[in-house]
Design a protein around this motif. Structure first.
Motif, PDB file in Angstrom:
ATOM      1  N   ILE A 110       0.956  -1.190  -0.004  1.00  0.00           N
ATOM      2  CA  ILE A 110       0.085   0.163   0.032  1.00  0.00           C
ATOM      3  C   ILE A 110       0.962   1.265  -0.005  1.00  0.00           C
ATOM      4  O   ILE A 110       0.571   2.242  -0.716  1.00  0.00           O
ATOM      5  CB  ILE A 110      -0.914  -0.048   1.364  1.00  0.00           C
ATOM      6  CG1 ILE A 110      -1.943  -1.145   1.293  1.00  0.00           C
ATOM      7  CG2 ILE A 110      -1.621   1.200   1.316  1.00  0.00           C
ATOM      8  CD1 ILE A 110      -2.874  -1.448   2.216  1.00  0.00           C
ATOM      9  N   GLY A 111       1.895   1.403   0.950  1.00  0.00           N
ATOM     10  CA  GLY A 111       2.964   2.334   0.707  1.00  0.00           C
ATOM     11  C   GLY A 111       3.658   2.824  -0.512  1.00  0.00           C
ATOM     12  O   GLY A 111       3.753   3.686  -0.978  1.00  0.00           O
ATOM     13  N   TRP A 112       3.904   1.683  -1.246  1.00  0.00           N
ATOM     14  CA  TRP A 112       4.563   1.709  -2.609  1.00  0.00           C
ATOM     15  C   TRP A 112       3.544   2.020  -3.318  1.00  0.00           C
ATOM     16  O   TRP A 112       3.908   2.866  -4.503  1.00  0.00           O
ATOM     17  CB  TRP A 112       5.279   0.399  -3.153  1.00  0.00           C
ATOM     18  CG  TRP A 112       6.403   0.280  -2.446  1.00  0.00           C
ATOM     19  CD1 TRP A 112       6.797  -0.947  -1.452  1.00  0.00           C
ATOM     20  CD2 TRP A 112       7.773   0.986  -2.440  1.00  0.00           C
ATOM     21  NE1 TRP A 112       8.149  -0.742  -1.073  1.00  0.00           N
ATOM     22  CE2 TRP A 112       8.771   0.288  -1.678  1.00  0.00           C
ATOM     23  CE3 TRP A 112       8.024   1.997  -2.961  1.00  0.00           C
ATOM     24  CZ2 TRP A 112      10.160   0.676  -1.683  1.00  0.00           C
ATOM     25  CZ3 TRP A 112       9.491   2.557  -3.041  1.00  0.00           C
ATOM     26  CH2 TRP A 112      10.254   1.874  -2.328  1.00  0.00           C
ATOM     27  N   VAL A 113       2.237   1.909  -3.475  1.00  0.00           N
ATOM     28  CA  VAL A 113       1.128   2.244  -4.338  1.00  0.00           C
ATOM     29  C   VAL A 113       1.096   3.966  -4.147  1.00  0.00           C
ATOM     30  O   VAL A 113       1.018   4.642  -5.141  1.00  0.00           O
ATOM     31  CB  VAL A 113      -0.057   1.425  -4.011  1.00  0.00           C
ATOM     32  CG1 VAL A 113      -1.293   2.066  -4.658  1.00  0.00           C
ATOM     33  CG2 VAL A 113      -0.106   0.164  -4.623  1.00  0.00           C
ATOM     34  N   LEU A 114       1.183   4.326  -2.925  1.00  0.00           N
ATOM     35  CA  LEU A 114       1.020   5.828  -2.430  1.00  0.00           C
ATOM     36  C   LEU A 114       2.360   6.510  -3.210  1.00  0.00           C
ATOM     37  O   LEU A 114       2.020   7.559  -3.787  1.00  0.00           O
ATOM     38  CB  LEU A 114       0.938   6.069  -1.113  1.00  0.00           C
ATOM     39  CG  LEU A 114      -0.482   5.359  -0.513  1.00  0.00           C
ATOM     40  CD1 LEU A 114      -0.537   5.763   0.931  1.00  0.00           C
ATOM     41  CD2 LEU A 114      -1.554   6.093  -1.108  1.00  0.00           C
ATOM     42  N   MET A 115       3.336   5.840  -2.922  1.00  0.00           N
ATOM     43  CA  MET A 115       4.493   6.579  -3.637  1.00  0.00           C
ATOM     44  C   MET A 115       4.392   6.429  -5.341  1.00  0.00           C
ATOM     45  O   MET A 115       4.884   7.726  -5.966  1.00  0.00           O
ATOM     46  CB  MET A 115       5.712   5.634  -3.287  1.00  0.00           C
ATOM     47  CG  MET A 115       6.326   5.709  -1.907  1.00  0.00           C
ATOM     48  SD  MET A 115       6.572   7.293  -1.284  1.00  0.00           S
ATOM     49  CE  MET A 115       8.225   7.471  -2.201  1.00  0.00           C
ATOM     50  N   LYS A 117       1.594   6.905  -6.795  1.00  0.00           N
ATOM     51  CA  LYS A 117       0.731   7.973  -7.099  1.00  0.00           C
ATOM     52  C   LYS A 117       1.247   9.244  -6.963  1.00  0.00           C
ATOM     53  O   LYS A 117       1.095  10.401  -7.682  1.00  0.00           O
ATOM     54  CB  LYS A 117      -0.342   7.932  -5.894  1.00  0.00           C
ATOM     55  CG  LYS A 117      -1.575   8.750  -6.265  1.00  0.00           C
ATOM     56  CD  LYS A 117      -2.636   8.691  -4.988  1.00  0.00           C
ATOM     57  CE  LYS A 117      -3.886   9.507  -5.279  1.00  0.00           C
ATOM     58  NZ  LYS A 117      -4.969   9.455  -4.206  1.00  0.00           N
ATOM     59  N   LEU A 118       2.259   9.475  -5.971  1.00  0.00           N
ATOM     60  CA  LEU A 118       2.998  10.583  -5.993  1.00  0.00           C
ATOM     61  C   LEU A 118       3.997  10.832  -7.177  1.00  0.00           C
ATOM     62  O   LEU A 118       3.908  12.111  -7.572  1.00  0.00           O
ATOM     63  CB  LEU A 118       3.906  10.480  -4.514  1.00  0.00           C
ATOM     64  CG  LEU A 118       4.662  11.623  -4.393  1.00  0.00           C
ATOM     65  CD1 LEU A 118       4.160  13.012  -4.250  1.00  0.00           C
ATOM     66  CD2 LEU A 118       5.839  11.500  -3.288  1.00  0.00           C
ATOM     67  N   ALA A 119       4.465   9.805  -7.795  1.00  0.00           N
ATOM     68  CA  ALA A 119       5.242   9.794  -8.734  1.00  0.00           C
ATOM     69  C   ALA A 119       4.412  10.498 -10.227  1.00  0.00           C
ATOM     70  O   ALA A 119       4.888  11.252 -11.039  1.00  0.00           O
ATOM     71  CB  ALA A 119       5.744   8.588  -9.132  1.00  0.00           C
ATOM     72  N   MET A 120       3.345   9.794 -10.277  1.00  0.00           N
ATOM     73  CA  MET A 120       2.338  10.079 -11.149  1.00  0.00           C
ATOM     74  C   MET A 120       1.576  11.278 -11.006  1.00  0.00           C
ATOM     75  O   MET A 120       1.481  12.144 -12.291  1.00  0.00           O
ATOM     76  CB  MET A 120       1.287   8.964 -11.283  1.00  0.00           C
ATOM     77  CG  MET A 120       1.469   7.754 -11.708  1.00  0.00           C
ATOM     78  SD  MET A 120       0.390   6.405 -11.647  1.00  0.00           S
ATOM     79  CE  MET A 120      -0.956   7.081 -12.362  1.00  0.00           C
ATOM     80  N   PHE A 127      12.867  13.403 -10.581  1.00  0.00           N
ATOM     81  CA  PHE A 127      12.935  11.722  -9.629  1.00  0.00           C
ATOM     82  C   PHE A 127      11.704  11.021  -9.935  1.00  0.00           C
ATOM     83  O   PHE A 127      11.322   9.956  -9.231  1.00  0.00           O
ATOM     84  CB  PHE A 127      12.698  12.150  -8.151  1.00  0.00           C
ATOM     85  CG  PHE A 127      14.209  12.679  -7.558  1.00  0.00           C
ATOM     86  CD1 PHE A 127      15.216  11.764  -7.858  1.00  0.00           C
ATOM     87  CD2 PHE A 127      14.267  14.031  -7.341  1.00  0.00           C
ATOM     88  CE1 PHE A 127      16.556  12.705  -7.314  1.00  0.00           C
ATOM     89  CE2 PHE A 127      15.478  14.638  -7.130  1.00  0.00           C
ATOM     90  CZ  PHE A 127      16.540  13.913  -7.004  1.00  0.00           C
ATOM     91  N   SER A 128      10.709  11.745 -10.904  1.00  0.00           N
ATOM     92  CA  SER A 128       9.190  10.673 -11.032  1.00  0.00           C
ATOM     93  C   SER A 128       9.599   9.502 -11.444  1.00  0.00           C
ATOM     94  O   SER A 128       8.842   8.560 -11.354  1.00  0.00           O
ATOM     95  CB  SER A 128       8.293  11.993 -11.659  1.00  0.00           C
ATOM     96  OG  SER A 128       8.844  11.771 -12.979  1.00  0.00           O
ATOM     97  N   MET A 134      10.718   2.436  -9.033  1.00  0.00           N
ATOM     98  CA  MET A 134      11.012   1.623  -7.840  1.00  0.00           C
ATOM     99  C   MET A 134       9.797   1.219  -7.122  1.00  0.00           C
ATOM    100  O   MET A 134       9.612   0.316  -6.421  1.00  0.00           O
ATOM    101  CB  MET A 134      11.819   2.512  -6.864  1.00  0.00           C
ATOM    102  CG  MET A 134      12.352   1.731  -5.781  1.00  0.00           C
ATOM    103  SD  MET A 134      13.677   3.113  -4.665  1.00  0.00           S
ATOM    104  CE  MET A 134      14.985   2.961  -6.006  1.00  0.00           C
ATOM    105  N   ALA A 135       8.556   2.239  -7.403  1.00  0.00           N
ATOM    106  CA  ALA A 135       7.319   2.036  -6.567  1.00  0.00           C
ATOM    107  C   ALA A 135       6.870   0.596  -7.213  1.00  0.00           C
ATOM    108  O   ALA A 135       6.075  -0.082  -6.372  1.00  0.00           O
ATOM    109  CB  ALA A 135       6.315   3.324  -6.637  1.00  0.00           C
ATOM    110  N   GLN A 136       6.874   0.521  -8.414  1.00  0.00           N
ATOM    111  CA  GLN A 136       6.371  -0.703  -9.244  1.00  0.00           C
ATOM    112  C   GLN A 136       6.979  -1.764  -8.753  1.00  0.00           C
ATOM    113  O   GLN A 136       6.024  -3.024  -8.248  1.00  0.00           O
ATOM    114  CB  GLN A 136       6.514  -0.564 -10.583  1.00  0.00           C
ATOM    115  CG  GLN A 136       5.460   0.510 -11.445  1.00  0.00           C
ATOM    116  CD  GLN A 136       5.597   0.674 -12.864  1.00  0.00           C
ATOM    117  OE1 GLN A 136       5.765  -0.185 -13.755  1.00  0.00           O
ATOM    118  NE2 GLN A 136       5.874   2.076 -13.358  1.00  0.00           N
TER     119      GLN A 136
END
Length: 213
Positions: A110-115, A117-120, A127-128, A134-136
């Motif tokens: 869940i934390g990586w999904v939110l990361m 979302k931040l990148a998108m 850094f996006s 990395m989030a994927q």
């Protein structure tokens, strides 16, 4: 991530893999301590230091080989020692101790999904793109670890959970296969049955996680 070369993939996966295995094992150690067994804590395994949890073959070598071959990412860490006799209610508490590891992987996914979302949300940031990769990787690793560990095959966490929840008439025969559990798992992987079994469960989990995007 097919456009990435092997070195780039290793860089992308390194941090998510270390976080995934470290938090998974530390969660087991913390849950065991909370329910009365300090074995892991006394041995220094109640730690967020990856070095204390790394198995050089299962955590480093095998995942790198899987990445190089482009196959299913598979590996393991050093299991946290738990003396179930020291738990206050061994059969019941075993379920919570075993479930703590997969639960930590779900939380990290869940934390990586939110990361992601931040990148998108910030596509023009320098850094996006690295963060998105990395989030994927983080989502994929944690979902795979969670699903794998929840399979009802001792000594996997799912096997321990099943032993704790099933009636004694079923729990005892299941517990009896623990010495052969890793051979069963390797056999399933070699025949492709492990991938066939896990893929639908991973796909369902991914769909649920995408609700956070």
């Amino acid at each position: 991530m097919d456009e990435l070369n092997l070195i780039q993939k290793i860089c992308v996966y390194a941090i998510p893999v270390l976080f995934a295995i470290t938090m998974h094992e530390a969660a087991h150690a913390y849950a065991a301590m909370r329910f009365g067994d300090r074995t892991a804590a006394e041995l220094g395994r109640l730690s967020l230091n990856p070095i204390r949890h790394i198995d050089w073959v299962g955590t480093i070598l095998l995942p790198m080989v899987c990445l190089a071959l482009g196959g299913f990412l598979f590996g393991w860490a050093k299991p946290v020692p738990v003396d179930f006799r020291r738990l206050r209610h061994p059969l019941r508490d075993m379920v919570w101790v075993a479930g703590a590891g997969p639960a930590s992987n779900l939380a990290m996914a869940i934390g990586w999904v939110l990361m992601l979302k931040l990148a998108m949300a910030n596509p023009d940031s320098y850094f996006s793109l690295p963060l998105a990769y990395m989030a994927q990787a983080g989502v994929g690793i944690n979902v795979s670890l969670m699903v794998l560990n929840l399979l009802p095959i001792p000594p996997l966490d799912g096997g321990r959970i099943a032993v704790g929840l099933l009636p004694r008439s079923l729990a005892q025969p299941l517990a009896g296969i623990e010495p052969y559990g890793m051979f069963i798992l390797i056999g399933l992987m070699a025949t492709g049955l492990l991938t066939a079994l896990m893929q639908p469960l991973i796909a369902i989990t991914f769909k649920l996680l995408m609700l956070f995007l």
